[in-house]
Design a protein around this motif. Structure first.
Motif, PDB file in Angstrom:
ATOM      1  N   LEU A  43       0.698  -1.323  -0.380  1.00 19.59           N
ATOM      2  CA  LEU A  43      -0.198   0.097   0.103  1.00 19.59           C
ATOM      3  C   LEU A  43       0.792   1.428  -0.296  1.00 19.59           C
ATOM      4  O   LEU A  43       0.742   2.344  -0.873  1.00 19.59           O
ATOM      5  CB  LEU A  43      -0.956  -0.114   1.380  1.00 19.59           C
ATOM      6  N   CYS A  44       1.734   1.413   1.034  1.00 23.99           N
ATOM      7  CA  CYS A  44       2.427   2.615   1.294  1.00 23.99           C
ATOM      8  C   CYS A  44       3.585   2.255  -0.225  1.00 23.99           C
ATOM      9  O   CYS A  44       4.207   3.479  -0.574  1.00 23.99           O
ATOM     10  CB  CYS A  44       3.743   2.125   2.721  1.00 23.99           C
ATOM     11  N   ASP A  45       4.038   1.535  -1.149  1.00 26.83           N
ATOM     12  CA  ASP A  45       5.092   1.135  -2.308  1.00 26.83           C
ATOM     13  C   ASP A  45       4.104   1.884  -3.131  1.00 26.83           C
ATOM     14  O   ASP A  45       4.572   3.066  -3.777  1.00 26.83           O
ATOM     15  CB  ASP A  45       5.389  -0.044  -2.051  1.00 26.83           C
ATOM     16  N   VAL A  46       2.653   1.647  -3.228  1.00 26.45           N
ATOM     17  CA  VAL A  46       2.025   2.598  -4.513  1.00 26.45           C
ATOM     18  C   VAL A  46       1.688   3.986  -3.883  1.00 26.45           C
ATOM     19  O   VAL A  46       1.832   4.503  -4.704  1.00 26.45           O
ATOM     20  CB  VAL A  46       0.297   1.566  -4.467  1.00 26.45           C
ATOM     21  N   ASP A  96      -0.356   1.965  11.189  1.00 28.63           N
ATOM     22  CA  ASP A  96       0.746   1.918  10.203  1.00 28.63           C
ATOM     23  C   ASP A  96       1.882   2.180   9.107  1.00 28.63           C
ATOM     24  O   ASP A  96       2.175   2.683   8.653  1.00 28.63           O
ATOM     25  CB  ASP A  96       0.559   0.069  10.163  1.00 28.63           C
ATOM     26  N   VAL A  97       0.676   3.200   7.923  1.00 31.85           N
ATOM     27  CA  VAL A  97       0.960   3.608   7.078  1.00 31.85           C
ATOM     28  C   VAL A  97       1.726   4.405   7.531  1.00 31.85           C
ATOM     29  O   VAL A  97       2.945   5.020   6.592  1.00 31.85           O
ATOM     30  CB  VAL A  97      -0.256   3.904   6.358  1.00 31.85           C
ATOM     31  N   GLU A  98       0.270   5.596   8.308  1.00 31.83           N
ATOM     32  CA  GLU A  98       1.056   7.034   8.368  1.00 31.83           C
ATOM     33  C   GLU A  98       2.422   6.957   9.271  1.00 31.83           C
ATOM     34  O   GLU A  98       3.216   8.140   9.056  1.00 31.83           O
ATOM     35  CB  GLU A  98       0.319   8.109   9.497  1.00 31.83           C
ATOM     36  N   GLY A 102       5.276   8.611   7.253  1.00 34.67           N
ATOM     37  CA  GLY A 102       5.359  10.425   7.800  1.00 34.67           C
ATOM     38  C   GLY A 102       4.599  11.641   7.929  1.00 34.67           C
ATOM     39  O   GLY A 102       4.495  12.533   7.949  1.00 34.67           O
ATOM     40  N   TYR A 103       3.396  11.174   7.465  1.00 33.23           N
ATOM     41  CA  TYR A 103       2.738  11.817   7.512  1.00 33.23           C
ATOM     42  C   TYR A 103       1.033  11.370   7.119  1.00 33.23           C
ATOM     43  O   TYR A 103       0.498  10.593   7.285  1.00 33.23           O
ATOM     44  CB  TYR A 103       2.941  12.644   5.973  1.00 33.23           C
ATOM     45  N   THR A 104       0.149  12.149   7.701  1.00 33.54           N
ATOM     46  CA  THR A 104      -1.305  12.055   7.872  1.00 33.54           C
ATOM     47  C   THR A 104      -2.351  11.652   6.897  1.00 33.54           C
ATOM     48  O   THR A 104      -1.553  11.878   5.218  1.00 33.54           O
ATOM     49  CB  THR A 104      -2.330  13.114   8.099  1.00 33.54           C
TER      50      THR A 104
END
Ligand SMILES: [Zn+2]
Length: 305
Positions: A43-46, A96-98, A102-104
């Motif tokens: 998810l974070c990679d996308v 975990d995603v934030e 590093g942001y909201t």
């Protein structure tokens, strides 16, 4: 530009959405199977890749997920609940995603994102009160009033898929149906793809996938057509309870079963029989967006800046 990501059971779809609602970039990857940490990574990679693709300053990020965030645990973290992708349940996905980004971000149920996409840029563009329904793998719903999502203190507004079917629908199924939520005869057990498959099996003894039943009905197969007729009655009766409660200007259907064309010709009059008014004005509409609606709605969780 705003980033919207739809975390689905099989695919993660991320988009860059322009202020006028056009999709400027799109990324699609497979959802890692039943592994929470791999899902967070994917998810974070996308999201990282979409941030790189946007030439502007950092974009806002909205994420549509199955289920919803629950109230906070003893560490003040919001945990996921009600997900049919059950590896997410009990996990602090937003946190975990934030932490990783590093942001909201903003995170909402996928049915809420669907409703928001259709209200902001889709079929319900000129409607004030919109009920968006997903009938597919599951059955979800979202409420949008004046382009604003209505969520509620339990974060479950619109979750009509887990209301018990009206008795007039219970009469149309052969036996009680267990729902993954632990209850019996939820609307989802009848209206989801699996529900349609079960109804066809009960009526004919033949096991077919929902898409196949729908395809056969459109080619004039009488057994499949009768199953779809029964489904129209079931959907109409379940939706009539929503109309009595919310009185929406428009109900937009999404998800795999929203492709069944008979729904739009038959359900409105069947629904009117069960609604507490004469001349029901609520419109039932097909969606404007297909698979992209989840990601578009997720992007709409943030205002245009
Ligand atoms: Zn249920």
């Amino acid at each position: 530009m705003r980033i919207g990501v739809d975390l689905g059971g099989t695919k993660i779809e991320g988009i860059l959405l322009s202020p006028t609602g056009e999709i400027a970039e799109k990324i699609r990857v497979d959802t890692p199977t039943q592994n929470y940490l791999d899902t967070v990574d994917a998810l974070c990679d996308v999201i990282d890749r979409l941030q790189e693709l946007s030439s502007s300053k950092k974009c806002t990020v909205g994420i549509g997920t199955p289920g919803a965030l629950s109230s906070t645990n003893e560490h003040g973290l919001e945990l996921m609940k009600n997900c049919n992708s059950i590896c997410l349940n009990g996990e602090p996905l937003k946190f975990d995603v934030e932490k990783r980004l590093g942001y909201t971000t903003r995170m909402e149920n996928d049915a809420n994102c669907f409703a928001l996409s259709e209200a902001c840029y889709g079929a319900a563009l000129s409607s004030r009160t919109v009920f968006g329904v997903i009938v597919g793998t599951g059955t979800g719903g979202g409420i949008v009033i004046d382009k604003q999502l209505h969520t509620g203190p339990n974060r479950i507004a619109g979750e009509w898929g887990h209301n018990c079917v009206p008795s007039s629908v219970r009469e149309l199924i052969a036996q009680d149906r267990e729902c993954y939520c632990g209850r019996k005869n939820c609307n989802e057990t009848v209206l989801s793809g699996r529900g349609l498959k079960q109804s066809h099996l009960e009526r004919t003894g033949v096991e077919l996938e929902a898409t196949e039943i729908s395809r056969l009905a459109s080619t004039g197969n009488s057994a499949a057509n009768e199953t779809i007729q029964v489904y129209c009655k079931q959907l109409a009766r379940c939706l009539s309870t929503v109309v009595n409660l919310l009185d929406p200007d428009m109900i937009v259907l999404g998800g795999g079963l929203s492709n069944i064309t008979q729904l739009y010709t038959q359900v409105p009059s069947l629904m009117a029989e069960h609604v507490f008014t004469e001349n029901m004005r609520t419109i039932l509409s097909a969606p404007k967006f297909g698979d992209a609606s989840g990601a578009i709605g997720a992007a709409c969780l943030w205002p245009i800046d």
